[in-house]
Design an enzyme around this catalytic site. Sequence first.
Site, PDB file in Angstrom:
ATOM      1  N   LYS A  94       0.840  -1.134   0.121  1.00 50.09           N
ATOM      2  CA  LYS A  94       0.090  -0.059   0.132  1.00 50.09           C
ATOM      3  C   LYS A  94       0.923   1.368   0.077  1.00 50.09           C
ATOM      4  O   LYS A  94       1.870   1.165   0.898  1.00 50.09           O
ATOM      5  CB  LYS A  94      -0.996   0.083   1.206  1.00 50.09           C
ATOM      6  CG  LYS A  94      -2.016   1.039   1.291  1.00 50.09           C
ATOM      7  CD  LYS A  94      -2.775   0.954   2.482  1.00 50.09           C
ATOM      8  CE  LYS A  94      -4.130   1.943   2.422  1.00 50.09           C
ATOM      9  NZ  LYS A  94      -4.853   1.876   3.582  1.00 50.09           N
TER      10      LYS A  94
ATOM     11  N   SER B 176      -9.866   1.526   2.451  1.00 47.20           N
ATOM     12  CA  SER B 176      -8.876   2.292   1.685  1.00 47.20           C
ATOM     13  C   SER B 176      -7.932   1.577   0.932  1.00 47.20           C
ATOM     14  O   SER B 176      -7.195   1.959  -0.170  1.00 47.20           O
ATOM     15  CB  SER B 176      -8.238   3.412   2.528  1.00 47.20           C
ATOM     16  OG  SER B 176      -7.560   2.923   3.502  1.00 47.20           O
TER      17      SER B 176
ATOM     18  N   SER C 272     -10.164  -0.814   6.787  1.00 42.70           N
ATOM     19  CA  SER C 272      -9.614  -0.597   5.402  1.00 42.70           C
ATOM     20  C   SER C 272      -8.819  -1.778   4.798  1.00 42.70           C
ATOM     21  O   SER C 272      -8.300  -1.822   3.463  1.00 42.70           O
ATOM     22  CB  SER C 272      -8.816   0.817   5.495  1.00 42.70           C
ATOM     23  OG  SER C 272      -9.415   1.806   5.563  1.00 42.70           O
TER      24      SER C 272
END
Lengths: 551, 491
Positions: free
Chosen positions: B80, B155, B179
């Site tokens: 990420k 996310s 997330s």
Amino acid sequence: MSTYEAVIGLEVHVELATHSKMFCDSPTTFGAEPNTQTCPVCLGEPGSLPVPNRRAIEYLMLIGLALDCRIAPHSLFHRKNYFYPDMPKNYQISQYDLPLCVEGYLDVEVDGAERRIGITRAHMEEDTGKSLHVGTTGRIAEAKYSLIDYNRAGIPLVEVVSEPDIRSALEAQRYLTELRAILQTLGVSDVRMEEGSMRCDANVSLRAPGTEAFGTKVEIKNLNSIRSVSRALTYEIDRQQKALDGGDGIVQETRHFDENTGKTHSLRSKEEAFDYRYFPEPDLVPIEAGDDWIAEVRALMPELPRARRARIASEHDLTPEQAAFVAASPSSVQYFEALLASGTAARDAAVWMAGELSRALNEAGESIENARVSAADLAALIAAVKEGTVTLSSAKKAFQDAYTAGKTPLQIVDERGLHQVSDDGAIATIVDEVLSANEAEVARFRAGEEKVFKFLVGQVMKATKGQASPQVVDRVLRARLARVRVQEWPSSRLRRSEPKGSRSRRSRVGSWVSSRCRSSDPSSPSSSDRSRANTSSRIRTWAAPTWRAPG
Amino acid sequence: MTEVWELSAAELGRMIARKETSARDVVDVHLSRIEALDDSVNAFLTLTPDLARATADDVDQRIAAGEQLGPLAGVPLALKDILCVDGVRTTAGSKILEGYVPPYDSTVVRKLRAAGVPIVGKANLDEFAMGSSTENSAYGPSRNPWDLARVPGGSSGGSAAAVSAGFAPLGIGTDTGGSIRQPASLCGVVGVKPTYGLVSRYGLLAFASSLDQVGPFARTVEDAALLLEAIAGHDRMDATSIPEEVPPYVKGLESGVKGLRIGVVSDWVEGEGVQPGVTERVRAAIESLSSLGAEIGEISLPSFRYALSAYYLIAPAECSSNLARYDGVRWGLRAPEAKDVVEMNVRSRTAGFGDEVKRRIMLGTYALSAGYYDAYYGKAQQVRTLVIRDFEKAYERFDVLLGPTSPTTAFKIGEKADDPLAMYLNDVFTIPSNLAGAAAISLPCGLAEDGLPVGLQLLGPPMSEGLLFKVAYAYEQARGPVDAPPLWGRS
Ligand SMILES: [Zn+2]
């Protein structure tokens, strides 16, 4: 004009002398090249996290214990949020409503009376960086651009907040002096104000004596020496007094003290106060100060200045004032002990330290650890006074001159020819000259006017510039006065010692000092190559040939 | 024939160790799949082929030299783009970090390097991890490999999509309010939200410091367990890191669920707004666990209905402070020609942050303001305490709690973009674990009536990862292989 009572509270910021910063491993070295003492953490690099410096927390705990604070078993770091370019994260990590040290006090002596100043709290925070505004004036408004040095960002600071218990500029000065002595003794800070390692904010208000309610308070920010605090408070108390008397009232505001003018001026009023949006720092866990940890830190507590003063006073039979100076800091005790080790009597050591040394340090604006005359050199001077080779007044002069010149006092004594004259023959010459120049006084003395003797002693001392031993002058003068009566002077023995050729008495007296400065003995060591330790013994051997009249 | 990119991380690791394939080949296969298909998925913001190949070559050389490496050596991973890699641009999905290249490795990346895991790229995300769809990324949304018109969740949507699409068998995400778990659920993969403090946050660009936690994505429970073993553990650079040894999660995987007490969170399974297909798949999973010998009960957790509100005070409050450092002074975007520093701050932040980030900064600034602190932030912290207590009470009766991960399957891109509240409701089942600092896992439990994956959420107390992996593994074995997303048909 009414009189008011000043109500003063002080917030003292002290930079801790840890090797690394508060929340990272970066070094705390002072004066390094800009931005070389940094890492991702103290630069506030995205993703970096703070990790508390255990040593810094222990230093704070030590400060708290020395100020008789209660150590909170559970305390927190908060974030103080505001935008400022030299603050890398745009928040400062600081303790807020749960500080580590609370409810302490500090006793200080003011005009011989004991005053207890309450300590509200002592807490931990981190320092910010430093902006440099590049432009003609160095002021932000005129700057072309600004540079930021983050070397200081994250250096651990302790803030000690007093209760509003201080009543005068003098009390503030005593409080700060005592606090600084404690911090020095604990070894937790360099407390060098000129390097910014100790800064002070003062809150001042006035009220009618006997009233309890506080007046409107003014905060004076960023005072960087004890002297500045004292000057700023004196000015501000006077300003507020005049404002109140003039019916103007006081505005609650922050003021700045101008070192050059000695005045305070308004920075910002309360209406512009920031909302710092404090909240508990989520990147850190609470400080849990258990009894074991506190005991461990307490075991490191050295003897504090107050106890040290009492001990030194009683051990060495000193007055409280002498003890106060001798025991002011660990360095001053060290200096004192070094004097004793070099054979100086405690009383003499204390008198010299509280007198001449203190004066020299004050004038040079230095602290005792940087004293330019070493304890051994001062001890040698004191010994010379004791042995009678230098008079006290010459010694004091030599000390001050040595301090300014960066030499040892005995080097000055040698260079300037300040040795005490205790040689009977040499003094007799002067005495004879004085007597012949003051025949009227001699006659009055002979007529029984004893007080004239004092005048004659004074004349001799004057002619020798104070270097003659008072005891010898007294003895020779009395002997000569007795002979004068039987017309037995000058003696043939003394005449032989006089230089050849005719010189006026005045000029001979005038050259007396200078001629004995120039040693006639070529084997005399020059002042520069003497070892400091042996000064006092050498002085005796090299003084002798000049002063012994040829027999 | 099974393609290399279809294999599990554990299998690839074994093959590389046995020299049946090379780490370099494995990396190259994945890189070419990304090259071929990521234009349609947009899982990655930055590809790091050089870094991945260098790591793979190093692994191959060390294996050739006879070294024994970890089980994931040479297995590609999607990271990420909110975790720092020294020298690789990091955007956090935001314009404000334009051009920012961190000068240091996050601890997770340091551990991945030590484990010989090649990082193939930095995965897309909602700006600063604020969102549930990746639509808040300043660099465009990622797409769900099951249906490219739908969101992958967020996310950590880029990491989830990458693992689902076969771009990498492993992914790293962060979970502040769901997330990791929500995108895992929407993309049909396994996602773990570890106990707060189990994985170091050092080098993770903070959103909400007291809630953020790094965790793994994988396609199997075993792979997720292996990856968590690799990244977990005490870190002296993170003061909130738990100073404990990490137990070997993989070792206990096969010990079964017989006699384990599983509490079904009834308000979630039958709750308002829960898609019928989701309820149905979760019910089926409960049946399956029951038949494996687990004792099933039901539980209601009353404080949880305040959890969402509390979360939307705490997270914005912390974010308003954490994001203060993005001011144009030192990194990323700086608005040109400002007349003073305040104008530079304001204009840089105005231009650099997206709407959702601004919304949360304003919410948080307000919640922390003098006079409002007690009513908002203070109250929210009290709710947090209540949630923790409710969990503690629940764990007196049960070993593990169970429910859906997300109320719905993947929604269409744009469907909820203009309705922040509807978007926030995506996280209603995941937020309580973040507030409590507890562990939770999401794993696929089949497809709903719309043909999209449903996630089963297992929740445990702090440090219960081993237990959660065991239950998840037992269920996964009973469930059998899941369907692959349509994207698997393409190459
Ligand atoms: Zn640093």
